[in-house]
Write an enzyme that holds these catalytic residues in place. Structure first.
Site, PDB file in Angstrom:
ATOM      1  N   GLY A 185       7.631  -7.389  -0.822  1.00 31.31           N
ATOM      2  CA  GLY A 185       6.841  -7.963   0.250  1.00 31.31           C
ATOM      3  C   GLY A 185       6.505  -6.939   1.310  1.00 31.31           C
ATOM      4  O   GLY A 185       6.145  -5.815   0.983  1.00 31.31           O
ATOM      5  N   SER A 193      10.176  -1.632  -2.296  1.00 30.71           N
ATOM      6  CA  SER A 193       8.870  -1.392  -2.890  1.00 30.71           C
ATOM      7  C   SER A 193       7.962  -2.579  -2.620  1.00 30.71           C
ATOM      8  O   SER A 193       8.374  -3.573  -2.033  1.00 30.71           O
ATOM      9  CB  SER A 193       9.015  -1.183  -4.391  1.00 30.71           C
ATOM     10  OG  SER A 193       9.443  -2.388  -4.999  1.00 30.71           O
ATOM     11  N   LYS A 194       6.763  -2.445  -3.082  1.00 32.27           N
ATOM     12  CA  LYS A 194       5.767  -3.487  -2.807  1.00 32.27           C
ATOM     13  C   LYS A 194       6.222  -4.881  -3.192  1.00 32.27           C
ATOM     14  O   LYS A 194       5.910  -5.855  -2.531  1.00 32.27           O
ATOM     15  CB  LYS A 194       4.451  -3.204  -3.555  1.00 32.27           C
ATOM     16  CG  LYS A 194       3.840  -1.862  -3.266  1.00 32.27           C
ATOM     17  CD  LYS A 194       4.219  -0.832  -4.325  1.00 32.27           C
ATOM     18  CE  LYS A 194       5.067   0.265  -3.741  1.00 32.27           C
ATOM     19  NZ  LYS A 194       5.709   1.165  -4.677  1.00 32.27           N
ATOM     20  N   ARG A 195       6.976  -4.949  -4.283  1.00 29.78           N
ATOM     21  CA  ARG A 195       7.352  -6.298  -4.705  1.00 29.78           C
ATOM     22  C   ARG A 195       8.328  -6.994  -3.755  1.00 29.78           C
ATOM     23  O   ARG A 195       8.609  -8.168  -3.888  1.00 29.78           O
ATOM     24  CB  ARG A 195       7.921  -6.261  -6.126  1.00 29.78           C
ATOM     25  CG  ARG A 195       9.273  -5.632  -6.236  1.00 29.78           C
ATOM     26  CD  ARG A 195       9.635  -5.334  -7.685  1.00 29.78           C
ATOM     27  NE  ARG A 195      10.741  -4.404  -7.748  1.00 29.78           N
ATOM     28  CZ  ARG A 195      11.989  -4.748  -7.472  1.00 29.78           C
ATOM     29  NH1 ARG A 195      12.262  -5.983  -7.141  1.00 29.78           N
ATOM     30  NH2 ARG A 195      12.948  -3.855  -7.522  1.00 29.78           N
TER      31      ARG A 195
END
Length: 583
Positions: A362, A358-360
């Site tokens: 990176g 996911s976005k977290r």
RNA sequence: GGCCCGUUCGUCUAUCGGUCAGGACAUCAGGUUUUCAACCUGAAGAGAGGGGUUCAAUUCCCCUACGGGCUACCA
């Protein structure tokens, strides 16, 4: 709108899209497979049911007929003009006369047979939905499809699943094409728009109606929801069973209807998956899915099947989030009496922590990796190796990957991204690159990273220094850092460590060095003699002299070999920098 | 809730009943060296847990745990 966010990520990875409506494609080379992987199926059925086994790579096939549709296809984009540096040249297929759509069971056109042979019967596709950038997982899915097709002289097609008009954007499509081009994944023919093919999808839905493998369902959303609510209240989760499944047409009301697949309610559907093995799904757990909505638009399940069939896709290689969907889709193939493609559902990629990417975590988009400065060849190598193995092979070219890639080498468990390994492989690819090609890719990197372009002068020096630079960089930013001695201009800016290396004593030594350099012949041998000689005279090891030299020439204490730097920037510049530092 | 998939060193993986469970990245310790990178040598490091089947299980079967997916007139 439940679980939508999480859905998206998976969707992107799977390289699949939202389907819904479209129209036709224009295969330049119609397919007509005639073999079937009956053998494989046979073997399988003899095995104990739970004994899951991978089958030998099945030949795609078309046990029945496989006829492509043909029309002018809406083209969204063109294939990249340049094949990747280490990719084989494109194979252009001759296109036969336009073929009109044919209904199932039509005899296969001759042209198809010929082309089928030419292409080794392999046709793969990548089908992303244009709702954002090209996801790294989607990039890998595309890569697998590309390798599989290219390694077998087959075709790799690209279809944009843009049926979700709300979320599909031209920008996203452009971003996906850019991502593929950067990765060096060239596709055959024009990009196909699924949305443009919606009429053909509807046509098939009606054909199913005519065949009696689908029926008109007049149930309203409210009725369906009520059914589900009631079931849930009772603690059961039965699939919706439409009361119209076997209704007498005479009782049909005069209102919009959806077309539902008349799915078998008993027995089981078996997916012979090249990665997951033999997967058995009980038919009672699958509902009569809607293939054509009441507004006349096709659903994803129908669209993928129709498109894959019309495009002559022989191997469907996609994310394993579609494994169960494959059973539903297989029912549609059966309903139309079309041959089922070879399935290969690959595990998705997870983040370094093992969680869903996911976005977290990176970087998710392929283009982000480009901006971070990873070379495309390294990315291909890493992504290929992520979840696939060929013995102990770790570092390889795309040619080798094409030669070795197979479905049975794909692992069943999700893999995690490991940037360290990515960097290591990228470093090896950079070192193995041709100097000029590397410089070319570096310049492309400068452009996407919004960095100043090289001047003619700099390009010349970079090319001269490339052989030594490439051996010590894992990414383009690193390469640029090592190349600072080339890209900088006098007076050379020095960092703290460099400043420290230029103590009074060192400056004195440098000052004594310049006169000798003035008379040097500027060959490595000569410079070596001068530098080691000077160091010896001062009772120093060469290392002690190298430090201030690096500081003077590069402004850093970390740099390429002092000889390489001197030879690349030349005599005048070298002496000038030393004088600057000694002053 | 139901159904489906998955689970070998920290990570990517090899192994297709019998191996000292191999390799790579990363890590640690040495070596080499002109800094960095590279390179050389060595070390440490794994079969989720529990039951079976078998002379023999990482491998075949079952259960559990933990991940993930599907369960829409989304894709």
């Amino acid at each position: 709108m439940r679980a939508h966010a999480s859905h998206d990520a998976a969707k992107c990875q799977a390289g699949h899209g939202h389907p819904e409506r479209l129209r036709r494609l224009r295969p330049e080379a119609p397919q007509t497979g005639h073999e079937q992987n009956q053998t494989a199926c046979h073997e399988i059925s003899c095995k104990p049911r739970l004994h899951r086994q991978r089958e030998p790579e099945a030949d795609p096939g078309a046990k029945k007929d496989r006829h492509p549709g043909k029309q002018d296809t809406p083209r969204i984009g063109h294939r990249p003009r340049q094949p990747p540096q280490d990719a084989p040249a494109h194979r252009h297929l001759v296109s036969g006369p336009p073929l009109a759509y044919q209904m199932p069971n039509a005899s296969a056109p001759m042209v198809s047979e010929r082309l089928s042979r030419m292409t080794g019967h392999v046709v793969t596709r990548f089908a992303p939905s244009p709702t954002g950038y090209l996801h790294i997982g989607g990039g890998r899915t595309a890569l697998f499809n590309w390798l599989f097709a290219r390694g077998r002289g087959g075709k790799f097609l690209l279809r944009i699943e843009d049926t979700d008009r709300e979320r599909s954007t031209p920008e996203a499509t452009a971003a996906i094409l850019r991502g593929l081009e950067w990765l060096g994944l060239d596709w055959d023919g024009d990009v196909i728009s699924q949305f443009e093919r919606r009429d053909r999808h509807a046509e098939v839905a009606h054909a199913m109606l005519a065949r009696g493998t689908a029926y008109k369902c007049f149930s309203t959303r409210e009725e369906i929801e009520a059914f589900r609510a009631e079931a849930e209240a009772k603690g059961s989760y039965a699939v919706f069973q439409s009361p119209w499944r076997d209704a007498d047409p005479a009782t049909y009301p005069d209102r919009p209807f959806a077309i539902r697949m008349k799915a078998p309610r008993e027995g089981e559907t078996v997916i012979d998956d090249q990665v997951q093995g033999r997967v058995v799904i009980k038919n009672e757990t699958l509902d009569d899915m809607i293939v054509l909505r009441s507004d006349g638009t096709p659903t994803y399940m129908l669209a993928v099947v129709v498109d894959d069939h019309d495009m002559g896709v022989t191997h469907v290689i996609r994310g394993d989030d579609h494994l169960v969907n494959a059973a539903r889709q297989q029912m549609i193939y059966d309903a139309m009496d079309w041959s089922v493609p070879v399935w290969a559902h690959i595990p998705l990629i997870h983040g370094p922590d093992g969680k869903k990417l996911s976005k977290r975590h990176g970087a998710l988009g392929v283009e982000e990796y480009q901006v971070m400065g990873y070379p495309a060849a390294g990315m291909r190598n890493y992504l290929t190796r992520l979840g696939w193995a060929h013995g102990d092979a770790e570092f390889f070219t795309s040619e080798q990957a094409m030669e070795w890639f197979d479905l049975k080498g794909i692992g069943r468990a999700p893999a995690r991204l490991d940037f360290k390994k990515l960097e290591n492989l990228c470093g090896q690819h950079i070192a193995a690159s041709d100097d000029a090609a590397l410089l070319h890719e570096l310049e492309a990197y400068l452009a996407v990273a919004n960095l100043p372009a090289l001047s003619e002068h700099q390009r010349g020096l970079m090319l001269a220094g490339m052989s030594s630079l490439k051996e010590r960089a894992k990414t383009f930013p690193e390469l640029l850092e090592k190349a600072r001695y080339i890209l900088t201009t006098r007076p050379v800016a020095r960092d703290e460590a460099a400043e420290k290396a230029l103590d009074p004593v060192s400056r004195g030594i440098l000052a004594s060095l310049t006169p000798r350099l003035r008379n040097a012949s500027w060959t490595k041998e000569d410079l070596e003699a001068i530098l080691t000689g000077t160091a010896a005279e001062h009772g120093l090891g060469f290392g002690k002299l190298a430090a201030p030299l690096r500081a003077a020439l590069a402004g850093r204490t970390v740099s390429p070999s002092v000889y390489d730097m001197m030879l690349v920037i030349g005599q005048d510049e070298t002496i000038a920098r030393l004088e600057d530092a000694a002053a």
